[in-house]
Scaffold this motif. Structure first.
Motif, PDB file in Angstrom:
ATOM      1  N   LEU A 294       0.855  -1.184   0.000  1.00  0.00           N
ATOM      2  CA  LEU A 294       0.000   0.000   0.000  1.00  0.00           C
ATOM      3  C   LEU A 294       0.891   1.235   0.000  1.00  0.00           C
ATOM      4  CD1 LEU A 294      -2.706   1.490   0.315  1.00  0.00           C
ATOM      5  CD2 LEU A 294      -2.542   1.106   2.784  1.00  0.00           C
ATOM      6  N   ALA A 295       0.718   2.099  -0.994  1.00  0.00           N
ATOM      7  CA  ALA A 295       1.556   3.286  -1.118  1.00  0.00           C
ATOM      8  C   ALA A 295       0.686   4.540  -1.161  1.00  0.00           C
ATOM      9  CB  ALA A 295       2.432   3.211  -2.364  1.00  0.00           C
ATOM     10  N   VAL A 296       1.192   5.597  -0.565  1.00  0.00           N
ATOM     11  CA  VAL A 296       0.549   6.913  -0.614  1.00  0.00           C
ATOM     12  C   VAL A 296       1.557   7.893  -1.210  1.00  0.00           C
ATOM     13  CG1 VAL A 296      -0.568   8.752   0.698  1.00  0.00           C
ATOM     14  CG2 VAL A 296      -0.815   6.372   1.440  1.00  0.00           C
ATOM     15  N   THR A 297       1.128   8.677  -2.194  1.00  0.00           N
ATOM     16  CA  THR A 297       2.043   9.601  -2.862  1.00  0.00           C
ATOM     17  C   THR A 297       1.465  11.004  -2.879  1.00  0.00           C
ATOM     18  OG1 THR A 297       1.091   9.090  -5.032  1.00  0.00           O
ATOM     19  CG2 THR A 297       2.996   7.791  -4.336  1.00  0.00           C
ATOM     20  N   GLY A 298       2.368  11.974  -3.026  1.00  0.00           N
ATOM     21  CA  GLY A 298       1.965  13.364  -3.135  1.00  0.00           C
ATOM     22  C   GLY A 298       2.842  14.112  -4.116  1.00  0.00           C
ATOM     23  N   ILE A 299       2.274  15.141  -4.746  1.00  0.00           N
ATOM     24  CA  ILE A 299       2.992  15.978  -5.706  1.00  0.00           C
ATOM     25  C   ILE A 299       2.688  17.431  -5.368  1.00  0.00           C
ATOM     26  CG2 ILE A 299       3.416  16.491  -8.146  1.00  0.00           C
ATOM     27  CD1 ILE A 299       1.992  13.842  -8.815  1.00  0.00           C
ATOM     28  N   ALA A 300       3.747  18.245  -5.230  1.00  0.00           N
ATOM     29  CA  ALA A 300       3.538  19.649  -4.869  1.00  0.00           C
ATOM     30  C   ALA A 300       4.686  20.498  -5.394  1.00  0.00           C
ATOM     31  CB  ALA A 300       3.430  19.803  -3.351  1.00  0.00           C
ATOM     32  N   TYR A 301       4.391  21.763  -5.615  1.00  0.00           N
ATOM     33  CA  TYR A 301       5.474  22.701  -5.887  1.00  0.00           C
ATOM     34  C   TYR A 301       6.232  22.933  -4.582  1.00  0.00           C
ATOM     35  CZ  TYR A 301       3.667  23.635 -10.540  1.00  0.00           C
ATOM     36  OH  TYR A 301       3.276  23.502 -11.846  1.00  0.00           O
ATOM     37  N   PRO A 302       7.507  23.330  -4.675  1.00  0.00           N
ATOM     38  CA  PRO A 302       8.331  23.428  -3.457  1.00  0.00           C
ATOM     39  C   PRO A 302       7.695  24.216  -2.316  1.00  0.00           C
ATOM     40  CG  PRO A 302       9.719  23.632  -5.388  1.00  0.00           C
ATOM     41  CD  PRO A 302       8.298  23.593  -5.894  1.00  0.00           C
ATOM     42  N   ARG A 303       6.959  25.270  -2.637  1.00  0.00           N
ATOM     43  CA  ARG A 303       6.392  26.086  -1.551  1.00  0.00           C
ATOM     44  C   ARG A 303       5.317  25.333  -0.759  1.00  0.00           C
ATOM     45  NH1 ARG A 303       1.499  28.090  -3.222  1.00  0.00           N
ATOM     46  NH2 ARG A 303       1.057  27.968  -5.457  1.00  0.00           N
ATOM     47  N   ARG A 304       4.730  24.278  -1.333  1.00  0.00           N
ATOM     48  CA  ARG A 304       3.702  23.506  -0.641  1.00  0.00           C
ATOM     49  C   ARG A 304       4.195  22.105  -0.284  1.00  0.00           C
ATOM     50  NH1 ARG A 304       0.211  25.219   2.146  1.00  0.00           N
ATOM     51  NH2 ARG A 304      -1.326  23.614   1.658  1.00  0.00           N
ATOM     52  N   SER A 305       5.507  21.885  -0.455  1.00  0.00           N
ATOM     53  CA  SER A 305       6.019  20.528  -0.243  1.00  0.00           C
ATOM     54  C   SER A 305       5.930  20.084   1.212  1.00  0.00           C
ATOM     55  CB  SER A 305       7.459  20.417  -0.750  1.00  0.00           C
ATOM     56  OG  SER A 305       8.313  21.266  -0.024  1.00  0.00           O
ATOM     57  N   SER A 306       6.132  20.991   2.138  1.00  0.00           N
ATOM     58  CA  SER A 306       6.050  20.604   3.555  1.00  0.00           C
ATOM     59  C   SER A 306       4.651  20.135   3.922  1.00  0.00           C
ATOM     60  CB  SER A 306       6.467  21.773   4.452  1.00  0.00           C
ATOM     61  OG  SER A 306       7.828  22.102   4.255  1.00  0.00           O
ATOM     62  N   ALA A 307       3.647  20.872   3.454  1.00  0.00           N
ATOM     63  CA  ALA A 307       2.268  20.482   3.723  1.00  0.00           C
ATOM     64  C   ALA A 307       1.937  19.147   3.041  1.00  0.00           C
ATOM     65  CB  ALA A 307       1.308  21.571   3.252  1.00  0.00           C
ATOM     66  N   MET A 308       2.460  18.952   1.833  1.00  0.00           N
ATOM     67  CA  MET A 308       2.228  17.697   1.128  1.00  0.00           C
ATOM     68  C   MET A 308       2.868  16.532   1.865  1.00  0.00           C
ATOM     69  SD  MET A 308       4.045  15.424  -0.999  1.00  0.00           S
ATOM     70  CE  MET A 308       5.270  16.333  -1.927  1.00  0.00           C
ATOM     71  N   HIS A 309       4.123  16.716   2.332  1.00  0.00           N
ATOM     72  CA  HIS A 309       4.782  15.671   3.114  1.00  0.00           C
ATOM     73  C   HIS A 309       3.939  15.282   4.327  1.00  0.00           C
ATOM     74  CE1 HIS A 309       8.444  16.419   0.791  1.00  0.00           C
ATOM     75  NE2 HIS A 309       8.996  15.380   1.390  1.00  0.00           N
ATOM     76  N   ALA A 310       3.436  16.271   5.025  1.00  0.00           N
ATOM     77  CA  ALA A 310       2.650  16.007   6.234  1.00  0.00           C
ATOM     78  C   ALA A 310       1.372  15.245   5.896  1.00  0.00           C
ATOM     79  CB  ALA A 310       2.321  17.315   6.933  1.00  0.00           C
ATOM     80  N   ALA A 311       0.739  15.615   4.785  1.00  0.00           N
ATOM     81  CA  ALA A 311      -0.509  14.951   4.402  1.00  0.00           C
ATOM     82  C   ALA A 311      -0.260  13.489   4.023  1.00  0.00           C
ATOM     83  CB  ALA A 311      -1.157  15.694   3.240  1.00  0.00           C
ATOM     84  N   VAL A 312       0.824  13.232   3.311  1.00  0.00           N
ATOM     85  CA  VAL A 312       1.151  11.849   2.947  1.00  0.00           C
ATOM     86  C   VAL A 312       1.416  11.031   4.201  1.00  0.00           C
ATOM     87  CG1 VAL A 312       2.895  10.382   1.840  1.00  0.00           C
ATOM     88  CG2 VAL A 312       2.022  12.398   0.640  1.00  0.00           C
ATOM     89  N   SER A 313       2.212  11.572   5.114  1.00  0.00           N
ATOM     90  CA  SER A 313       2.579  10.831   6.317  1.00  0.00           C
ATOM     91  C   SER A 313       1.398  10.627   7.261  1.00  0.00           C
ATOM     92  CB  SER A 313       3.714  11.560   7.048  1.00  0.00           C
ATOM     93  OG  SER A 313       4.885  11.596   6.253  1.00  0.00           O
ATOM     94  N   ALA A 314       0.370  11.466   7.140  1.00  0.00           N
ATOM     95  CA  ALA A 314      -0.805  11.345   8.025  1.00  0.00           C
ATOM     96  C   ALA A 314      -1.939  10.576   7.376  1.00  0.00           C
ATOM     97  CB  ALA A 314      -1.285  12.733   8.426  1.00  0.00           C
ATOM     98  N   ALA A 315      -1.737  10.059   6.172  1.00  0.00           N
ATOM     99  CA  ALA A 315      -2.844   9.439   5.425  1.00  0.00           C
ATOM    100  C   ALA A 315      -3.437   8.245   6.167  1.00  0.00           C
ATOM    101  CB  ALA A 315      -2.371   9.024   4.041  1.00  0.00           C
ATOM    102  N   LEU A 316      -2.598   7.333   6.645  1.00  0.00           N
ATOM    103  CA  LEU A 316      -3.118   6.132   7.293  1.00  0.00           C
ATOM    104  C   LEU A 316      -3.731   6.445   8.653  1.00  0.00           C
ATOM    105  CD1 LEU A 316      -1.607   4.742   4.987  1.00  0.00           C
ATOM    106  CD2 LEU A 316      -0.928   2.970   6.600  1.00  0.00           C
TER     107      LEU A 316
END
Length: 400
Positions: A294-316
């Motif tokens: 099971l994989a979760v992925t995210g794509i963001a421009y650099p200015r939103r990358s921190s928020a994207m990282h957090a959302a991916v890590s909080a998915a489960l």
């Protein structure tokens, strides 16, 4: 014919499971084991006058052979389509985590021709003509493309980290270059032994007809061989060019006969809908020979990358916190409905049963999986996701 039948096969008269299981369209009517031939599983016929056959061939590639199965698939598709097109027969060849599956579907009156198509599909491939060279070029181009796009590169890195050294089914550009005629022919001879195959049949025919129509499948009986253990060839190039950040986490999940994998993937995908604020999120479920990933992925421009990282890590954890009994029941019902719909045609029926059998070889595998799917509830789904979080993910990232 009765003497022939009793001399050449072992038939299982009493199938496992209770009366309810025997009423399932996914439960075999007859099991046959011809001496030196493929294991044969005969099912009911959901459509009048229609026949479908699916022949599964186990194939394990060594690291240096990665992609050989895909070339065999490519060559077989061409052979089958050329022969099937004039008579309107449906054909397909799919690469599965366990091997290659060849399928045909057509009129029941053409059963012998359908079996002939399967014999041609698994016959020795022509590795000296232009079609072989074209298949290698297509394989190489697909592998190269997967490494040149940032999303393809991310998914490949995640799978490599979660698959514990399993080579990608499509190989790499370097392994494609190394797959010469001798190696591909060797993989065919090793893998396409009739005695290792499994044939699933949905057709209004008697067992004697199936046995007679499927003799002579595959390669001549050969000495036992093993995949080439030479290391997989790599030719590293520059990372894919991108203006955005691609990040993902992959969780080594349950065995592929455990329905919690698909249920969890569907719950996570639904949870992620609308959660991306200025970035994209996605859920993926990969089938390995023994496990779901099971994989979760995210794509963001650099200015939103921190928020994207957090959302991916909080998915489960977010899925666990927000799901309830109704959400789990809806996911279970959707997956069950999709399986049952596929089983309403002869081609879908042999595909569902045949694919379920490839892991473990149990002819009642699909029946047991449906029973297990019905038992999934809120408590078991939470326990499953909690276990994934305890084990932790494999991570990968592609940056500008």
């Amino acid at each position: 014919m009765t003497r022939f039948l009793s001399a050449l096969l072992v038939a299982t008269a009493a199938l496992p499971g209770g009366a309810a299981a025997q009423m399932s369209p996914f439960a075999p009517d007859t099991l046959l084991r011809p001496s030196g031939g493929p294991r044969i599983v005969m099912l009911g016929t959901p459509g009048e006058g229609v026949a479908a056959l699916r022949l599964a061939v186990p194939l394990r590639e060594g690291p240096a052979e990665a992609g050989a199965g895909e070339i065999l698939r490519d060559l077989a598709v061409h052979r089958m389509e050329t022969l099937a097109r004039p008579v309107g027969v449906r054909v397909s060849v799919s690469r599965t985590p366990w091997g290659v599956a060849y399928a045909v579907e057509g009129a029941a009156a053409d059963f012998e021709y359908l079996a002939y198509l399967l014999r041609e599909a698994v016959a020795e491939p022509n590795v000296t003509g232009p079609r072989f060279a074209e298949a290698r070029l297509r394989l190489r181009a697909a592998a190269q493309q997967a490494m040149e796009t940032p999303e393809g590169l991310l998914l490949r890195r995640l799978r490599a980290g979660a698959a514990l050294g399993l080579p990608p089914l499509g190989g790499t550009p370097a392994t494609a270059d190394g797959l010469d005629a001798r190696m591909v022919r060797s993989v065919w001879r090793r893998s396409h032994q009739s005695s290792t195959m499994t044939l699933v049949v949905s057709a209004p025919v008697v067992p004697e007809v199936v046995l007679a129509a499927t003799r002579g499948l595959g390669a001549p009986e050969a000495d036992a061989r093993v995949p080439i253990d030479a290391p997989m060839l790599h030719r590293d190039g520059p990372d894919a060019e991108t203006l955005r950040v691609y990040f993902g986490e992959a969780f080594w999940s349950a065995p592929v006969d455990d329905p919690h994998g698909p249920v969890a993937a569907l719950l996570v995908a639904r949870h992620l809908q609308g959660k991306g604020d200025g970035f994209e999120l996605g859920a993926h479920l990969w089938e390995l020979p023994d496990r779901w990933v099971l994989a979760v992925t995210g794509i963001a421009y650099p200015r939103r990358s921190s928020a994207m990282h957090a959302a991916v890590s909080a998915a489960l954890s977010g899925t666990m916190a927000t799901m309830d009994s109704e959400k789990v029941a809806r996911a279970v019902a959707q997956l069950r409905r999709e399986i049952m719909l596929r089983g309403q045609t002869a081609g879908g029926l042999v595909d569902v049963v045949g694919r379920a059998m490839e892991f473990g070889g149990d002819p009642m595998a699909m029946v047991h999986q449906l029973e297990a799917l019905s038992a999934v509830d809120l408590t078991s789904a939470r326990s499953y996701l909690s276990h994934l979080l305890e084990v932790g993910p494999v991570r990968a990232e592609v940056r500008p």
